[in-house]
Scaffold this motif. Structure first.
Motif, mmCIF file in Angstrom:
data_model
loop_
_atom_site.group_PDB
_atom_site.id
_atom_site.type_symbol
_atom_site.label_atom_id
_atom_site.label_comp_id
_atom_site.label_asym_id
_atom_site.label_seq_id
_atom_site.Cartn_x
_atom_site.Cartn_y
_atom_site.Cartn_z
ATOM 1 N N ASP A 1 -0.433 13.298 2.418
ATOM 2 C CA ASP A 1 -0.355 12.304 1.362
ATOM 3 C C ASP A 1 0.880 12.560 0.502
ATOM 4 O OD1 ASP A 1 -1.406 10.084 0.237
ATOM 5 O OD2 ASP A 1 -2.855 11.137 -1.031
ATOM 6 N N LEU B 1 -12.876 4.593 2.873
ATOM 7 C CA LEU B 1 -11.647 4.097 3.491
ATOM 8 C C LEU B 1 -10.612 3.704 2.442
ATOM 9 C CD1 LEU B 1 -12.561 1.672 6.410
ATOM 10 C CD2 LEU B 1 -11.307 3.813 6.550
ATOM 11 N N LEU B 2 -11.099 3.105 1.364
ATOM 12 C CA LEU B 2 -10.184 2.554 0.358
ATOM 13 C C LEU B 2 -9.645 3.602 -0.606
ATOM 14 C CD1 LEU B 2 -11.918 -0.790 -0.615
ATOM 15 C CD2 LEU B 2 -9.654 -0.525 0.388
ATOM 16 N N ARG C 1 -18.936 3.543 3.067
ATOM 17 C CA ARG C 1 -17.874 3.786 4.056
ATOM 18 C C ARG C 1 -16.600 3.028 3.680
ATOM 19 N NH1 ARG C 1 -19.823 6.474 8.307
ATOM 20 N NH2 ARG C 1 -22.026 6.256 8.845
ATOM 21 N N THR D 1 -3.389 1.850 2.287
ATOM 22 C CA THR D 1 -4.740 1.824 2.870
ATOM 23 C C THR D 1 -5.266 0.399 2.999
ATOM 24 O OG1 THR D 1 -5.479 2.472 0.669
ATOM 25 C CG2 THR D 1 -5.767 4.061 2.403
ATOM 26 N N GLU D 2 -5.079 -0.395 1.948
ATOM 27 C CA GLU D 2 -5.650 -1.752 1.984
ATOM 28 C C GLU D 2 -5.004 -2.600 3.083
ATOM 29 O OE1 GLU D 2 -7.229 -2.224 -2.588
ATOM 30 O OE2 GLU D 2 -5.443 -3.333 -2.011
ATOM 31 N N ARG E 1 -9.078 16.069 -6.050
ATOM 32 C CA ARG E 1 -8.180 15.093 -5.433
ATOM 33 C C ARG E 1 -8.205 13.758 -6.156
ATOM 34 N NH1 ARG E 1 -6.611 16.571 -0.162
ATOM 35 N NH2 ARG E 1 -5.394 14.660 -0.146
ATOM 36 N N PRO F 1 -7.581 5.929 -2.392
ATOM 37 C CA PRO F 1 -6.185 6.270 -2.113
ATOM 38 C C PRO F 1 -5.904 7.764 -2.143
ATOM 39 C CG PRO F 1 -6.389 5.434 -4.343
ATOM 40 C CD PRO F 1 -7.742 5.300 -3.712
ATOM 41 N N ALA F 2 -6.896 8.547 -2.534
ATOM 42 C CA ALA F 2 -6.684 9.987 -2.614
ATOM 43 C C ALA F 2 -7.442 10.743 -1.530
ATOM 44 C CB ALA F 2 -7.117 10.482 -3.995
ATOM 45 N N ALA F 3 -8.090 10.014 -0.645
ATOM 46 C CA ALA F 3 -8.901 10.636 0.398
ATOM 47 C C ALA F 3 -9.873 11.645 -0.205
ATOM 48 C CB ALA F 3 -8.019 11.308 1.459
ATOM 49 N N LEU G 1 -4.081 14.556 4.597
ATOM 50 C CA LEU G 1 -4.890 13.352 4.372
ATOM 51 C C LEU G 1 -6.306 13.498 4.916
ATOM 52 C CD1 LEU G 1 -2.388 10.434 5.043
ATOM 53 C CD2 LEU G 1 -3.808 10.714 2.999
ATOM 54 N N PHE H 1 -2.471 -2.656 -12.696
ATOM 55 C CA PHE H 1 -2.903 -3.687 -11.747
ATOM 56 C C PHE H 1 -2.035 -4.916 -11.942
ATOM 57 C CE2 PHE H 1 -6.939 -1.325 -11.836
ATOM 58 C CZ PHE H 1 -7.253 -1.309 -10.488
ATOM 59 N N LEU I 1 -6.310 -1.535 6.445
ATOM 60 C CA LEU I 1 -7.619 -2.144 6.684
ATOM 61 C C LEU I 1 -7.483 -3.594 7.122
ATOM 62 C CD1 LEU I 1 -10.020 -0.829 3.988
ATOM 63 C CD2 LEU I 1 -10.799 -2.209 5.883
ATOM 64 N N VAL J 1 -7.889 10.527 -8.157
ATOM 65 C CA VAL J 1 -6.847 10.066 -9.069
ATOM 66 C C VAL J 1 -7.351 8.941 -9.973
ATOM 67 C CG1 VAL J 1 -4.979 10.791 -7.566
ATOM 68 C CG2 VAL J 1 -5.883 8.476 -7.364
ATOM 69 N N ARG K 1 -13.609 2.658 12.365
ATOM 70 C CA ARG K 1 -14.753 2.321 11.514
ATOM 71 C C ARG K 1 -15.297 0.936 11.818
ATOM 72 N NH1 ARG K 1 -15.889 6.576 10.727
ATOM 73 N NH2 ARG K 1 -15.074 8.020 9.198
ATOM 74 N N ARG K 2 -14.397 0.048 12.260
ATOM 75 C CA ARG K 2 -14.807 -1.317 12.610
ATOM 76 C C ARG K 2 -15.373 -1.379 14.023
ATOM 77 N NH1 ARG K 2 -14.269 -1.936 7.767
ATOM 78 N NH2 ARG K 2 -12.982 -3.513 6.755
ATOM 79 N N TYR L 1 -1.691 -2.436 -7.081
ATOM 80 C CA TYR L 1 -2.170 -1.374 -7.984
ATOM 81 C C TYR L 1 -1.351 -0.120 -7.766
ATOM 82 C CZ TYR L 1 -4.800 2.629 -9.571
ATOM 83 O OH TYR L 1 -5.145 3.810 -10.167
ATOM 84 N N HIS M 1 -11.379 2.488 -7.110
ATOM 85 C CA HIS M 1 -11.673 1.592 -5.989
ATOM 86 C C HIS M 1 -13.077 1.820 -5.456
ATOM 87 C CE1 HIS M 1 -7.333 1.446 -6.223
ATOM 88 N NE2 HIS M 1 -7.407 0.288 -5.628
ATOM 89 N N ARG N 1 0.557 3.547 -2.874
ATOM 90 C CA ARG N 1 -0.401 4.237 -2.031
ATOM 91 C C ARG N 1 -1.612 3.387 -1.689
ATOM 92 N NH1 ARG N 1 -3.315 5.849 0.814
ATOM 93 N NH2 ARG N 1 -4.013 7.951 1.283
ATOM 94 N N THR N 2 -2.075 2.591 -2.635
ATOM 95 C CA THR N 2 -3.265 1.789 -2.383
ATOM 96 C C THR N 2 -2.971 0.689 -1.380
ATOM 97 O OG1 THR N 2 -4.030 2.265 -4.583
ATOM 98 C CG2 THR N 2 -5.066 0.439 -3.479
ATOM 99 N N GLU O 1 -7.807 4.629 11.469
ATOM 100 C CA GLU O 1 -9.149 4.985 11.011
ATOM 101 C C GLU O 1 -10.012 3.731 10.803
ATOM 102 O OE1 GLU O 1 -9.121 7.276 7.408
ATOM 103 O OE2 GLU O 1 -10.971 8.290 7.989
ATOM 104 N N SER O 2 -9.410 2.706 10.234
ATOM 105 C CA SER O 2 -10.162 1.470 10.000
ATOM 106 C C SER O 2 -10.572 0.823 11.315
ATOM 107 C CB SER O 2 -9.331 0.487 9.176
ATOM 108 O OG SER O 2 -8.938 1.064 7.958
ATOM 109 N N TRP P 1 -0.650 4.013 -9.723
ATOM 110 C CA TRP P 1 -0.833 4.911 -10.848
ATOM 111 C C TRP P 1 0.322 5.898 -10.859
ATOM 112 C CZ3 TRP P 1 -2.529 6.187 -6.115
ATOM 113 C CH2 TRP P 1 -2.362 7.504 -5.705
ATOM 114 N N ARG Q 1 -8.967 -5.490 -15.294
ATOM 115 C CA ARG Q 1 -8.388 -6.068 -14.079
ATOM 116 C C ARG Q 1 -8.914 -7.483 -13.813
ATOM 117 N NH1 ARG Q 1 -9.806 -3.198 -8.322
ATOM 118 N NH2 ARG Q 1 -9.230 -4.932 -7.010
#
Ligand SMILES: Cc1cc2nc3c(=O)[nH]c(=O)nc-3n(C[C@H](O)[C@H](O)[C@H](O)COP(=O)(O)OP(=O)(O)OC[C@H]3O[C@@H](n4cnc5c(N)ncnc54)[C@H](O)[C@@H]3O)c2cc1C
Ligand code: SF4
Lengths: 382, 71
Positions: A41, B55-56, B51, A295-296, B11, B58-60, A61, A330, A299, B13, A22-23, A317, B17, A291-292, A18-19, A319, A377
């Motif tokens: 997810d 993307l970031l 955007r 995605t990070e 959704r 985490p829970a979409a 997702l 964090f 990217l 959480v 987007r890019r 990070y 972010h 999970r974070t 996806e990234s 939760w 943080r």
């Protein structure tokens, strides 16, 4: 031939694909996954899906139209069995060869199993949607649940088990729950939280063997005696899913070993739970299971595929939701020598605290204090 | 180009972010940290940040749709 081939169609793999779009990446992208489901997810599995608050499809997702709009060749139900990094080709089960320009490894983790429990009726692991369907089905008819392992996953399953009205015992050899993630003080608070909610918390205790009656587990022998249960969940951690990479020549060492750009070799990257990369700011190799990061890191790898040549230097990070507590962390708590409460009161289950090592803030933790922890943080020094 | 931002609130959480990525568009509730959408049609100079937030997340939980302009 696809310009980018992503193996593992879950959080990290999808985030990478996806990234890239987007890019503005216009090349072809193929996303291959061994599960039959559309990408979904995992965090909701031990929480809302196991409790029944969400139907399985709510864990998806992306909505089907959003997925289609990405213009990705999504190949599901297909397991990668090997890769030839010189020929730039992945082989999937059935023998089909998938040539690539760049390969992204996003195969995540496989649950660690305990030999004595493996395959027994009543014994479960929880990683996938299929796992949660099986487990939930049995929990609805059960009275007592034993969770082996008091890590994040084990703690969440215990909490959801209580929510479903079951008697729950958690067994772990460590002195406190989630000690490896949050250290002894916060771990002790968690033990209190579970006990206050009626869970029998057997820390400092080893599970030794299942007791099987009429082909089903009925008890577990532990170093603290026999514990009765109809259902046992083995939640003793996971290992990187790198079996298919054994003969690839890529360096495997508790994950796919990567440089600071998350690059494992020329035209090969790794992302998510499976990736161990050199964290430049921490000056050590790191693998994160949250999970974070999925995605990070996706990217970051998308950027690097497009030529950014940037190191990946996240502040970790995660939760977790247990009963009425949402805990957010964090940085790194486990290495801290001091926990200093910044606001609120642990007794109220609403607080923000800083974790310090040799006077430096290395992490922050919040219970039911999302805004506070986000602001705190900034105290983390690296 | 018009951008339509939607939140799938159940959704969320409360990771925050989105607030870090686009503080003009997202905030968090005081009590439980769940996202608050400040601007469902943010101006053009926010689009990139929104955007990035989507993307970031985490829970979409953040949906971004183009409305008008490019197809
Ligand atoms: C029940 C549960 C609850 C969680 N809760 C939280 C939470 O509250 N907070 C948090 O921060 N994190 C949580 N996590 C962790 C988070 O879900 C993971 O960090 C995240 O899923 C990692 O994404 P990934 O894409 O790297 O790996 P995965 O999600 O494991 O995806 C890897 C995919 O690759 C597939 N695959 C494996 N081998 C092959 C192969 N050879 N060929 C093709 N496909 C293959 C797998 O089947 C899988 O679909 C939880 C995890 C679980 C299991
Ligand atoms: S990033 Fe997503 S999960 Fe986090 S607060 Fe924003 S909407 Fe909620």
């Amino acid at each position: 031939m696809s310009d980018v081939l992503v193996v593992g169609a879950s959080a990290a793999g999808l985030a990478t694909a996806e990234s890239l779009r987007r890019r503005g990446f216009t090349g072809s992208i193929r996303l291959v996954g061994d599960e039959a489901h559309q990408p979904y997810d995992r965090p909701p599995l031990s929480k809302k899906v196991l409790s029944g608050a969400w139907a399985a499809d709510q864990a998806a997702l992306r909505a089907p139209d959003a997925l289609a709009a990405l213009d990705i060749d999504l190949v599901l139900g297909s397991k990668a069995v090997s890769v030839d990094v010189r020929k730039q080709e992945v082989v999937v089960s059935g023998g089909r060869r998938l040539p690539y320009g760049d390969l992204v490894i996003a195969t995540g983790l496989a649950p660690r199993r305990l030999g004595a429990f493996d395959g027994l009726a009543g014994a479960h692991v929880l990683r996938t949607l299929d796992d949660v369907a099986r487990l939930r089905g049995e929990l609805l008819a059960a009275e007592r649940l034993i969770v082996l392992g008091a890590g994040v996953l084990g703690c969440e399953i215990a909490a959801t088990g209580r929510q479903l009205g079951l008697g729950v015992t958690v067994v772990d050899p460590a002195p406190v729950p989630m000690g490896a993630q949050v250290g002894p003080e916060i771990g002790a608070l968690l033990a209190e939280l579970h006990r206050a909610n009626g869970v029998e918390v057997l820390t400092g205790t080893k599970a030794e063997a299942p007791v099987v009656t009429n082909g089903r587990i009925t008890e577990v022998l532990t170093s603290a005696g026999l514990v009765t249960a109809d259902v046992v969940v083995v939640a003793v951690g996971s290992t990187p899913a790198t079996d298919w990479l054994e003969d690839s020549g890529l360096i495997l060492d508790d994950g796919v070993v990567c440089d600071s750009r998350c690059r494992a070799a020329d035209n090969v990257y790794a992302v998510g739970d499976v990736a161990r990369w050199w964290h430049e700011r921490q000056a050590r190799s790191v693998r994160l299971e949250n999970r974070t990061n999925a995605t990070e890191q996706g990217l970051a790898v998308a950027d690097n595929i497009m030529g950014a040549d940037k190191p990946y230097v996240p502040v970790p990070y995660f939760w977790t939701d247990q009963y009425d507590v949402r805990m957010q962390v964090f940085g790194d708590l486990a290495g801290a020598d001091t926990i200093r409460v910044l606001e609120g009161d642990p007794a109220d289950r609403k607080f923000v605290a800083a974790a310090e090592a040799a006077g430096r803030v290395v992490g922050v933790v919040g219970w039911n204090s999302a805004r506070g922890v986000r602001k705190a943080r900034e105290l983390i020094t690296s | 180009m018009l951008l339509q931002v939607e939140i799938d609130e159940p959704r969320c959480v409360a990771a925050g972010h989105c607030v870090v990525a686009a503080p003009e568009v997202f905030d968090q509730r005081d009590d439980d940290g769940v996202v608050i959408l400040l601007d469902a049609n943010p101006p053009g100079d926010e689009h990139e940040r929104v955007r990035e937030a989507a993307l970031l997340c985490p829970a979409a939980a953040i949906l971004v749709r183009d409305r008008g302009g490019a197809p």
